[in-house]
Design a protein around this motif. Sequence first.
Motif, PDB file in Angstrom:
ATOM      1  N   PRO A  38      17.344 -13.247 -28.436  1.00  0.00           N
ATOM      2  CA  PRO A  38      17.311 -14.588 -28.854  1.00  0.00           C
ATOM      3  C   PRO A  38      15.723 -14.997 -28.308  1.00  0.00           C
ATOM      4  O   PRO A  38      15.313 -16.017 -28.692  1.00  0.00           O
ATOM      5  CB  PRO A  38      18.273 -15.483 -28.263  1.00  0.00           C
ATOM      6  N   ARG A  39      15.437 -14.294 -27.273  1.00  0.00           N
ATOM      7  CA  ARG A  39      14.187 -14.880 -26.641  1.00  0.00           C
ATOM      8  C   ARG A  39      12.865 -14.121 -27.302  1.00  0.00           C
ATOM      9  O   ARG A  39      11.759 -14.358 -26.726  1.00  0.00           O
ATOM     10  CB  ARG A  39      13.860 -14.729 -25.192  1.00  0.00           C
ATOM     11  N   THR A  73      10.954 -11.281 -30.434  1.00  0.00           N
ATOM     12  CA  THR A  73      10.684 -11.315 -31.789  1.00  0.00           C
ATOM     13  C   THR A  73      10.617  -9.893 -32.151  1.00  0.00           C
ATOM     14  O   THR A  73      10.664  -9.515 -33.627  1.00  0.00           O
ATOM     15  CB  THR A  73       9.433 -12.129 -32.445  1.00  0.00           C
ATOM     16  N   HIS A  98      16.518 -14.590 -34.179  1.00  0.00           N
ATOM     17  CA  HIS A  98      15.456 -14.992 -33.746  1.00  0.00           C
ATOM     18  C   HIS A  98      14.331 -14.058 -33.964  1.00  0.00           C
ATOM     19  O   HIS A  98      12.967 -14.069 -33.893  1.00  0.00           O
ATOM     20  CB  HIS A  98      15.307 -15.616 -32.293  1.00  0.00           C
ATOM     21  N   ARG A 142      11.960 -11.026 -35.387  1.00  0.00           N
ATOM     22  CA  ARG A 142      11.214 -10.634 -36.572  1.00  0.00           C
ATOM     23  C   ARG A 142      11.191  -9.363 -37.035  1.00  0.00           C
ATOM     24  O   ARG A 142      11.120  -8.926 -38.403  1.00  0.00           O
ATOM     25  CB  ARG A 142       9.756 -11.053 -36.195  1.00  0.00           C
TER      26      ARG A 142
END
Length: 523
Positions: free
Chosen positions: A249-250, A252, A277, A279
Amino acid sequence: MANQNLFATLRAAFPADLERPAVETDTGLVYSWRDLDRATAMVANLLQSLDLPPDPDGMPPRVAVQVDKSVEAMILYLATLRAGFVFLPLNTAYQSGEIEYFVGNARPAVVVCTGRNFPWVSQIAFSAGTRHVFTLGDDRTGSLLERAAHCSDQQVPVNCRADRLAAIVYTSGTTGRSKGAMLSHGNLTSNAVMLKDYWGWQPGDVLIHALPIFHVHGLFVAIHGALLNGSTMLWHGRFDPQRAIADLPRATVFMGVPTLYTRMLAQPALDRAQAGHMRLFISGSAPLLIETFNDWRERTGHTILERYGMSETIMLTSNPYRADARYGGQDERRGGTVGFPLPGVELRVQDEAGNTLPAGAIGGIQVKGPNVFAGYWQMPEKTAEEFTADGFFRTGDVGLQDARGYVTIVGRSKDMIISGGYNVYPAEIEGILNELPGVLESAIVGVPHPDFGEVGVAVVIPRPGAVAPQPQDLLETLRARLANYKIPKHCFVLAELPRNTMGKVQKNLLRERYQDLFRKGAA
Ligand code: MCA
C-alpha cells in the motif's frame, strides 16, 4: 563533451529537495538524497585517495565486493561509479574456491568483504596482489566506513566516456568456469534511460526493493530505475513475502523473480485491496509460469509484466507497459512471452547455419544494441565465439518472435538451470564430482520445483572397484566447495547414464525420469 559517467546521470535526476527520503529500510532507517550524495562522495574520495594504478592495458582498477545487502553496499556501488572504477559484485553465497577464481581472474585493486569473511577473503586477495581489503557490515560498521568518515563529502564524478568499463558481472560458463561480462557506463545508462520511459516511471513512484544487489536485476534494473526517477526505495534486507505484501500500500512498483511471486501468492494477506495502490509488478531472471501469471491477475487484479535480460545485456525485451506504437499499438502483456524487443534493441532468430528465420520459427536468439556488453573480461576468443560477423550477440537462448513481434523463449542451447532466479551451470558441478575418487562420471539435470521453478538433481556413476560413493557424502563435498544455491537438491547413484548412439549422455531422459521428484504431493 558531457560526462558519460552513469553516476553523473543518476545524480542529475535527484530531486531538488535533497532532504526527501531516498531509501527507507525495513529496519526503520531513512536515508535522504543528501545522505546518498554525501556518502557516495566520501566513499568515492576514499577510493580515489588510494592512488590505485590503472592496469598496463589502461583498464580502470576493479573494486570486488562480497557483502550482505545494505544501503551502504549500494552507496559503495555508486561511489565506485563516481570514482570511475569498476564495480565487481559477488554473490554472498560464494565460497573460497569461487572467490579465489574471481579474484585471480579480475585482479581487483580493492576488495570489500564482510567482517566474518575477512580472514579468508583477505588472504586470497592479498595473495593475488590486491592492495586494499576493507570490511563492510550490514549494520553500518566496517573499516570502509571508518576510513570514509574522514573524507570530504564533495566530489565531482570522474569524467568518463560512454565506453568506459563500469562493472564486471560474472556469469558462469557452460564450460564450468565463470566469465566476467564487461558492462560500460554507456551500456548501463542507455538501458536505464530507455526503461524509465518504457515502464512508465512517473512522479510519486515508490519501489519495493527486495532483491539481492549482487546481480543485474537488483543492482542495475531496480536501483537505476528508482534513482533515475527520483523515487523512494522501500529497502528490504532480504525477501520476506509478508513484509513485501505489507509494504504494497506504500509502493507503486515491485520487481521480482518468479519465486518471489509464488511465495507472495502463498500468503492469504495478498489480495486486491492490499495491491490496490500498486502500478506495476515486473518479473524476470527466470521463466514465469502461466499459472503464476494467471493466479496473480486473479488474486490482485494486476497483470505481471514479464521481461527478459542477461548479465551480458541488461534488459533485452519486455511486455508492454502501455501499447507499443512500433507494433501497431493495442498490445497486451502476454503470459508465457517476454514481450517485444526494447527500443534500441535489434533481435533476430537464426538457425545453426546462420540463416535468419521467419516469424514463428524457432532458433537461436541473437541481439544487438547499446545495452549489449563489449565482451568477457580477458577472454577475447570466448568473446569472438559469442558474436556473429555482423555484430549480433548469441544469447544461447532458443525461441521465436511471432508475427506481432512477441518473443517467446522455449529453451536454451547452453546446459544451464535457472533456480530461483540464479543461473546454475551443471558443468561446474559435474567437474567437481568427476574428480572425486569414487566417481566415474556424473550428470546434473534441472527438474521442476514448486518454489524455485527448477532445481538441479545429480546422477552419479561409481568408479568400478572403488568404494561406492554415498549420495549424502557427495552433496556434503559439493556444499564445502560451492555456493549453497548450486547444490543439487537430490543425488542418485546409478549403474549407468543413458546415452544415445553417439555415446552422448541423454540428459533429456534423466529430466523426464525425475520430472515429478518435487511435484507437490510427490512421494
Ligand atoms: C536459496 N536457496 C536456493 C536458492 N536460494 N536454492 C536454489 N535456488 C535458489 N535460488 C536455498 C539455499 O541454498 C538454502 O538451502 C535455502 O534455500 C535457504 O537459503 P536462503 O538464502 O534463506 O533462501 P531464500 O532467502 O529463501 O532465497 C530464495 C530467494 C533467492 C529469495 C528466491 O534465491 C533470491 O533472492 N533469488 C533472486 C536471485 C536474483 O536476484 N536473480 C537475478 C539475477 P540450504 O539451507 O540447504 O543451504 S540477474 C538475471 O538473472 C538477469 C540479468 C535478469 O534478467 O534479471
